[in-house]
Design an enzyme around this catalytic site. Structure first.
Site, mmCIF file in Angstrom:
data_model
loop_
_atom_site.group_PDB
_atom_site.id
_atom_site.type_symbol
_atom_site.label_atom_id
_atom_site.label_comp_id
_atom_site.label_asym_id
_atom_site.label_seq_id
_atom_site.Cartn_x
_atom_site.Cartn_y
_atom_site.Cartn_z
ATOM 1 N N HIS A 298 -7.767 9.322 -1.602
ATOM 2 C CA HIS A 298 -7.084 9.343 -0.305
ATOM 3 C C HIS A 298 -7.912 9.987 0.816
ATOM 4 O O HIS A 298 -7.937 9.488 1.934
ATOM 5 C CB HIS A 298 -5.740 10.054 -0.453
ATOM 6 C CG HIS A 298 -4.712 9.590 0.517
ATOM 7 N ND1 HIS A 298 -3.396 9.433 0.160
ATOM 8 C CD2 HIS A 298 -4.774 9.243 1.811
ATOM 9 C CE1 HIS A 298 -2.701 9.016 1.207
ATOM 10 N NE2 HIS A 298 -3.522 8.898 2.225
ATOM 11 N N ASP B 264 0.849 -1.196 0.000
ATOM 12 C CA ASP B 264 0.000 0.000 0.000
ATOM 13 C C ASP B 264 0.881 1.241 0.000
ATOM 14 O O ASP B 264 1.664 1.459 0.927
ATOM 15 C CB ASP B 264 -0.891 -0.015 1.245
ATOM 16 C CG ASP B 264 -1.828 1.179 1.298
ATOM 17 O OD1 ASP B 264 -3.023 0.994 1.053
ATOM 18 O OD2 ASP B 264 -1.361 2.299 1.591
ATOM 19 N N LYS C 17 -3.059 5.745 -4.123
ATOM 20 C CA LYS C 17 -4.149 6.676 -3.831
ATOM 21 C C LYS C 17 -3.918 8.006 -4.542
ATOM 22 O O LYS C 17 -2.781 8.437 -4.702
ATOM 23 C CB LYS C 17 -4.220 6.927 -2.321
ATOM 24 C CG LYS C 17 -4.355 5.666 -1.494
ATOM 25 C CD LYS C 17 -4.165 5.966 -0.004
ATOM 26 C CE LYS C 17 -3.867 4.712 0.768
ATOM 27 N NZ LYS C 17 -2.467 4.297 0.666
ATOM 28 N N TYR D 31 2.918 9.991 -0.497
ATOM 29 C CA TYR D 31 4.000 9.401 0.306
ATOM 30 C C TYR D 31 5.362 9.674 -0.315
ATOM 31 O O TYR D 31 6.378 9.584 0.361
ATOM 32 C CB TYR D 31 3.839 7.896 0.467
ATOM 33 C CG TYR D 31 2.586 7.424 1.173
ATOM 34 C CD1 TYR D 31 1.701 8.304 1.805
ATOM 35 C CD2 TYR D 31 2.279 6.076 1.207
ATOM 36 C CE1 TYR D 31 0.556 7.851 2.434
ATOM 37 C CE2 TYR D 31 1.135 5.612 1.843
ATOM 38 C CZ TYR D 31 0.280 6.503 2.447
ATOM 39 O OH TYR D 31 -0.841 6.023 3.062
#
Length: 191
Positions: A110, A47, A77, A52
Site C-alpha cells: 500500500h 479495488d 493491499k 479500508y
C-alpha cells in the site's frame, strides 16, 4: 447491455481491466450494496485494501454476484502495520479469508513506509505468494522512483503495477517515467 471495459496487459501477461471500482472510504456495511451495483453496471475490477476495513463487504458482493471468478479482477493491499515477511504472509491470508477468495488477481504494498524500511522484505513475501500462484500479479502503490529501484534491485520479480495518485492537478511525471522504464503499468487512484 453493458459496454466491455478494455484491458491492459501487465508485464507478466495478465490482463487487467483499465477501469475499476475502488471502495476507499466506503463503510463495510455499505460496501456489499455498492460493489453489487458496480458489478451490475459492468465493473469487473474491484479495488480494496485491508486498511479500508471493507474486504468482508466486497467478499459478500462477489459471492452474491453469480459472476464467475475468472471474470473478476480483485485487488487488495498490505498495510504498513502488516509489513515484514511473515506479517505479509499472514495479512495476505487474512485478506483472502475476509474476501472469501482462493487467490487475488493483484496484491500491492500500500505504501513504501521507508521509515520502517520493511518494503523489500514485504516484497520478498509477495514474490513467494506469487510463485505459489496465490496471486496472479504483484505490485506496489505510492512508490517513488527510489523505492521502485530498491525493490527491483533486491527482488526477483519486477512489480506489474504502481498505483499512484494521478489526475490533472497531480501528474506524477517522474513516477510515470520510472514505471515505463521498467515495464510497470501506472494505475491511477483518485483520477
Amino acid at each position: 447491455m453493458t459496454t466491455a471495459i478494455p484491458t491492459i496487459t501487465l508485464n507478466n501477461g495478465v490482463e487487467m481491466p483499465q477501469v475499476g471500482f475502488g471502495v476507499f472510504q466506503v463503510p463495510n456495511e455499505e460496501t456489499t450494496a455498492a460493489v453489487s451495483a458496480a458489478l451490475k453496471a459492468g465493473y469487473r475490477s474491484i479495488d480494496t485494501a485491508s486498511i479500508y476495513g471493507n474486504e468482508e463487504g466486497v467478499g459478500a458482493a462477489l459471492a452474491q454476484s453469480g459472476i464467475a471468478r475468472e471474470d473478476l479482477f480483485i485487488t487488495s493491499k498490505v498495510w504498513i502495520s502488516d509489513m515484514g515477511y511473515e506479517q505479509t504472509l499472514e495479512a495476505f491470508e487474512a485478506s483472502l479469508q475476509r474476501l472469501g477468495l482462493d487467490f487475488l488477481d493483484l496484491f500491492l504494498i500500500h505504501w513504501p513506509a521507508p521509515e520502517k524500511d520493511l518494503y523489500v522484505e514485504t516484497w520478498k513475501a509477495m514474490e513467494k505468494l506469487y510463485a505459489d500462484k496465490k496471486i496472479r500479479a504483484i505490485g506496489v502503490s505510492n512508490f517513488q522512483p527510489a523505492h521502485l529501484a530498491k525493490v527491483i534491485a533486491e527482488g526477483s520479480v519486477i512489480p506489474a503495477v504502481n498505483q499512484v495518485e494521478l489526475h490533472p492537478a497531480l501528474q506524477n511525471r517522474e513516477v510515470i517515467a520510472a514505471n515505463a522504464q521498467h515495464g510497470i503499468v501506472t494505475e491511477a487512484w483518485s483520477p
